[in-house]
Design a protein around this motif. Structure first.
Motif, mmCIF file in Angstrom:
data_model
loop_
_atom_site.group_PDB
_atom_site.id
_atom_site.type_symbol
_atom_site.label_atom_id
_atom_site.label_comp_id
_atom_site.label_asym_id
_atom_site.label_seq_id
_atom_site.Cartn_x
_atom_site.Cartn_y
_atom_site.Cartn_z
ATOM 1 N N ASN A 102 -19.315 -100.651 128.183
ATOM 2 C CA ASN A 102 -19.413 -101.349 129.446
ATOM 3 C C ASN A 102 -18.161 -101.646 130.526
ATOM 4 O OD1 ASN A 102 -22.786 -101.906 130.341
ATOM 5 N ND2 ASN A 102 -22.787 -102.213 128.180
ATOM 6 N N LEU A 103 -17.234 -101.931 129.197
ATOM 7 C CA LEU A 103 -16.044 -102.918 130.245
ATOM 8 C C LEU A 103 -15.291 -101.558 130.354
ATOM 9 C CD1 LEU A 103 -14.153 -105.253 130.692
ATOM 10 C CD2 LEU A 103 -13.488 -104.593 128.306
ATOM 11 N N THR A 160 -20.030 -103.537 124.392
ATOM 12 C CA THR A 160 -19.319 -104.194 125.414
ATOM 13 C C THR A 160 -17.760 -103.101 126.179
ATOM 14 O OG1 THR A 160 -19.650 -106.733 124.159
ATOM 15 C CG2 THR A 160 -17.648 -106.408 125.634
ATOM 16 N N TYR A 186 -19.549 -107.957 133.254
ATOM 17 C CA TYR A 186 -18.916 -107.518 132.798
ATOM 18 C C TYR A 186 -17.794 -107.330 133.428
ATOM 19 C CZ TYR A 186 -21.885 -105.745 129.014
ATOM 20 O OH TYR A 186 -22.169 -105.920 127.143
ATOM 21 N N ILE A 193 -21.826 -112.727 127.896
ATOM 22 C CA ILE A 193 -22.675 -111.090 128.285
ATOM 23 C C ILE A 193 -24.099 -111.990 128.030
ATOM 24 C CG2 ILE A 193 -22.862 -109.212 127.802
ATOM 25 C CD1 ILE A 193 -20.118 -109.348 129.381
ATOM 26 N N ASN A 202 -20.795 -112.925 123.844
ATOM 27 C CA ASN A 202 -21.875 -111.714 123.883
ATOM 28 C C ASN A 202 -23.316 -112.286 123.662
ATOM 29 O OD1 ASN A 202 -23.220 -109.781 124.211
ATOM 30 N ND2 ASN A 202 -22.891 -108.408 122.503
#
Length: 822
Positions: A567-568, A564, A531, A492, A717
């Motif tokens: 967004n996932l 994360t 993502y 990411i 990340n």
């Protein structure tokens, strides 16, 4: 846990610095990472090299070549030319030209010690030898007659004078040395000739005396042993007797075996005839002579016997033809008995007995002959052994005399050759390239600067390499994969936000979603694509195993696991899957702020029985995405997550949604994620490549593995742009083992502390980060600046102040009052 917002939007995942997967340092990476350090050391090396150049005295070099030829009479003597050619090889002349004998003669004869280059030296021989170099016109001409010589000194004129003196001294040395060597060689060979001649005479005289006394039969120059010849003949006769004895015994055994088996007497008689014929063929004469009267009758009798058998098969025993054949056979037997030897009143049995007795007599005869031959052989062998020592001594005499004669012949031949060529041969040296005034060859500024720059570069590279070896961070995805033994689900990039300005489309400016949700605001950006790549990897890894409940956690605070997770969840919802995002981070809830929702009712309310599931599930501004926030902050978050109601809630959500994404606290900060991990289907570990990422990531994976959690993989990340597989800054307010006091203004932990107005509950964290909260959650994050409150370090110290934690700063979406159905 969202990372600190950087000012960059573009990102790249370059190659790591490791030389091989799982470790090592790539030299190219060291050059790039520490290029300015290498440049600095290279510049310093060049400066030192230039200073060295200024301090070095000039060095001059002069060269010359000589041709060395041997003058000799050409003789048709094999081996002489090759030996002399080897004597004139380049290696020999190069050693002699630099020898102390030649150099000292040159110094003494030409007074080289008085030259300006050697002033103050009592004997410059050693200095001159060290400065001389022998060369050949061709690198492969090791036996060339042309020898080059170079000399390096501080004066250009002295260099030429030194070489001239050396050439003159060597020419004189060659003449004297050859004459002396020829004379010495001739004397040595003459002495060897006299010694060999005397030895040869002594050996011949001793051999003559030996021949007169030795009991050998002399045939020419060699003596022979008569007993050995006799032994050979006896052995041949003995072998013949042994063969005859074996044949006789075999015939006798065959006849006795046939009689013992009860065979027909006529058949045995016939067998005796055949054996006799075989014995005659093998050389045992007389066997058939004893059976000659019976042979013709036996043949006829056998033919009649065959005829009888054939007639019996065809007509039977009473047929006239059978009876006639039987009558002829009886008549022939009667006649054979009357004409055979011993026929008077005797039959076949008497004949067989007589024949066997004759074979026994023959065996005794052969055995007696064999015994006599053995005795004679032993006698001759003993006599031969007595003469064997004389034979060995005779051969020794003859070999010694032969070797001495050969050596004497070679010495005489060599002496004749030396006498022929000593007046014609010699060595002549001619200077073909006279030494000239020396030219400066050192110091050379380009060479010195190149070496100095290379040394400086290597020093800078070595220092950079040591720095990289001491760097304990992860350098590449391959290193993460090899060290942790887990697959990389995605990389990411850093989510860039400019200070005071959101980098989002103007159409989304009024969206309740946080700007860090790049999947919603920048669906075509690189961050959103990263993502979606994680989503694709998740689909492939969970498709066949039915993993629906996914826990998102990280080793440390500030690794970006909350960002994360959100967004996932958005990326999964965009693919048409029904997703619920469950915020289980009671310590630092962030999901409701990301989605712009209320946090009055949530997970704590459901577990405590204060609300029903439809009341806690909230719809979001994104289709197919629902969320359950943390709700009111409990005083015992770990105990809530261990309750049966939490496990039942996960089971209900698994049945009603395609995917359940759980945002949990960091593994090393508190025990909450360790409680959740055994109850979910799989775990995704969000990792930021900080300086301590290697040790903390390993500790986190070990902790989850000890709980039996299934770790699907790692999400790297905050990957920065540039040649570095980078990492971003991070801030956190997590901790453990802290304490909070009701009505108190302060909450503190073992290694950190937090304070705020109202009630507090806190944990301390061993990396120096305080974990605590009061009525304000600005202790963790300032929503206006997207930075930790108090600037660079306020959150890290655990300080807090502000407003109630239950009031979100952004606009809220309408909460769902009914449970959505599939």
């Amino acid at each position: 846990m969202e990372p600190r917002m950087e000012q960059r939007v573009d990102w790249a995942v370059p190659e790591g610095p490791e030389g091989a997967a799982g470790g090592g340092v790539n030299p190219l990476w060291v050059f790039w990472r520490h290029k300015w350090l290498i440049v600095l050391f290279t510049a310093v090396g060049c400066g030192l090299g230039y200073l060295y150049f200024l301090q070095q005295p000039p060095v001059f070099q002069s060269s010359g070549q000589v041709l060395i030829v041997r003058n000799e009479a050409r003789l048709p003597v094999q081996g002489v030319d090759s030996q002399r050619a080897a004597d004139d090889s380049f290696s020999m002349h190069s050693v002699l030209l630099k020898s102390p004998t030649v150099i000292s003669r040159a110094v003494e004869k030409h007074e080289l010690a008085k030259l300006p280059s050697f002033q103050g030296m009592a004997d410059p021989t050693g200095v001159i030898i060290a400065s001389l170099t022998a060369t050949t016109p061709s690198a492969t001409a090791v036996s060339s007659n042309i020898v080059g010589l170079t000399f390096k000194g501080s004066d250009p004129v002295d260099c030429a004078k030194v070489l001239t003196a050396i050439f003159d001294s060597y020419n004189e040395f060659l003449g004297n040395a050859y004459q002396d060597r020829t004379k010495e060689t001739a004397e040595l060979i003459s002495q060897a000739k006299d010694v060999l001649l005397k030895q040869l005479g002594e050996k011949e005289e001793a051999y003559r005396k030996f021949r007169q006394e030795a009991p050998l039969l002399w045939k020419g120059s060699e003596g022979s042993n008569l007993h050995e010849d006799r032994m050979a003949k006896i052995e041949a006769a003995r072998a013949e007797v042994i063969v005859q004895l074996a044949q006789t015994k075999s015939r006798m055994a065959a006849i006795e075996n046939a009689i013992a088996k009860g065979g027909n007497r006529e058949a045995v008689t016939l067998l005796i005839g055949n054996l006799a014929a075989v014995a005659d063929a093998a050389g045992a004469g007389g066997a058939s002579a004893r059976l000659a009267p019976r042979n013709a009758f036996e043949d006829n009798l056998f033919n009649v016997f065959l005829e009888e058998q054939l007639l019996l098969e065809e007509y039977g025993p009473d047929h006239p033809k059978v009876k006639a054949a039987r009558k002829r056979m009886n008549l022939m037997r009667t006649h054979m008995a009357s004409v055979a030897p011993g026929a008077e009143g005797s039959g076949p049995d008497d004949f067989i007995k007589v024949y066997l007795e004759s074979l026994r007599q023959e065996v005794k005869l052969h055995e007696q002959r064999l015994e006599g031959l053995n005795t004679l052989f032993d006698t001759e062998r003993n006599s031969a052994k007595a003469l064997a020592a004389y034979q060995v001594q005779d051969e020794t005499f003859r070999n010694e005399i032969s070797r001495t004669q050969q050596l004497f012949g070679v010495v005489v031949k060599r002496l004749d050759e030396i006498n022929l060529i000593k007046d014609y041969a010699g060595v002549n040296m001619q200077v073909i390239s006279p030494p000239a005034r020396g030219v400066q060859v050192a110091p050379k500024l380009p060479n010195i600067m190149a070496v100095a720059a290379l040394c400086g570069m290597l020093a800078g590279f070595g220092l950079g390499y040591c720095i990289e070896l001491m760097d304990r961070r992860f350098r590449s995805p391959e290193e993460v994969r090899s060290y942790l033994g887990l697959p990389i689900f995605g990389h990411i990039p850093t989510i860039g936000l400019r200070k005071g300005k959101r980098i989002v489309p103007e159409a989304a400016a009024n969206s309740p979603l946080a700007p860090t949700l790049c999947v919603a605001h920048q669906p075509k950006g690189r961050q959103a694509e990263a993502y979606r790549a994680v989503r694709t990897a998740l689909y492939f890894s969970t498709h066949s195993e039915g993993h629906k409940v996914i826990q998102i956690t990280s080793p440390n605070p500030g690794d970006g696991k909350s960002t994360t997770a959100a967004n996932l969840a958005l990326a999964i919802a965009d693919s048409g899957k029904r997703v619920v995002l469950l915020d289980a981070d009671f310590r630092r809830p962030r999901v409701h702020k990301f989605l712009g929702l209320e946090n009055q009712v949530g997970l704590s309310s459901l577990i405590n029985g204060e609300a029903e599931l439809p009341d806690a599930v909230q719809a979001t501004a994104v289709a197919n995405l629902w969320t359950i926030t943390t709700g009111p902050r409990p005083s015992n978050p770990a105990e809530l997550l261990t309750s049966v109601r939490f496990e039942e809630l996960i089971a209900v959500l698994r049945d009603q949604y395609d995917y359940v994404v759980i945002d949990s606290p960091p593994v090393l900060a508190v025990t909450d994620p360790s409680v959740i991990a055994p109850r979910v289907d799989a775990v995704l570990l969000v990792l930021r490549l900080t300086k301590n990422a290697r040790s903390t990531a390993h500790q986190a994976t070990e902790t989850l593995a000890s709980l039996g959690a299934k770790i699907l993989g790692v999400i790297v990340n905050a990957v920065s742009r540039g040649p570095r597989y980078g990492y971003g800054r991070y801030y956190s307010g997590y901790g453990y083992s802290g304490y909070g006091y009701a009505g108190s203004k302060y909450g503190y932990g073992r290694y950190g502390y937090g304070y705020g107005a109202g009630y507090g509950y806190g944990y301390g964290y061993g990396y120096g980060h305080g974990y605590g909260y009061g009525e304000s959650d600005k202790v963790y994050y300032d929503e206006k600046t997207e930075q930790p409150a108090g600037g660079n370090g306020a959150a890290a110290n655990g300080k807090s102040s502000g407003k109630s934690p239950d009031k979100p700063s952004g606009k809220s979406a309408t909460s769902a009052k009914s449970q959505p159905s599939k």
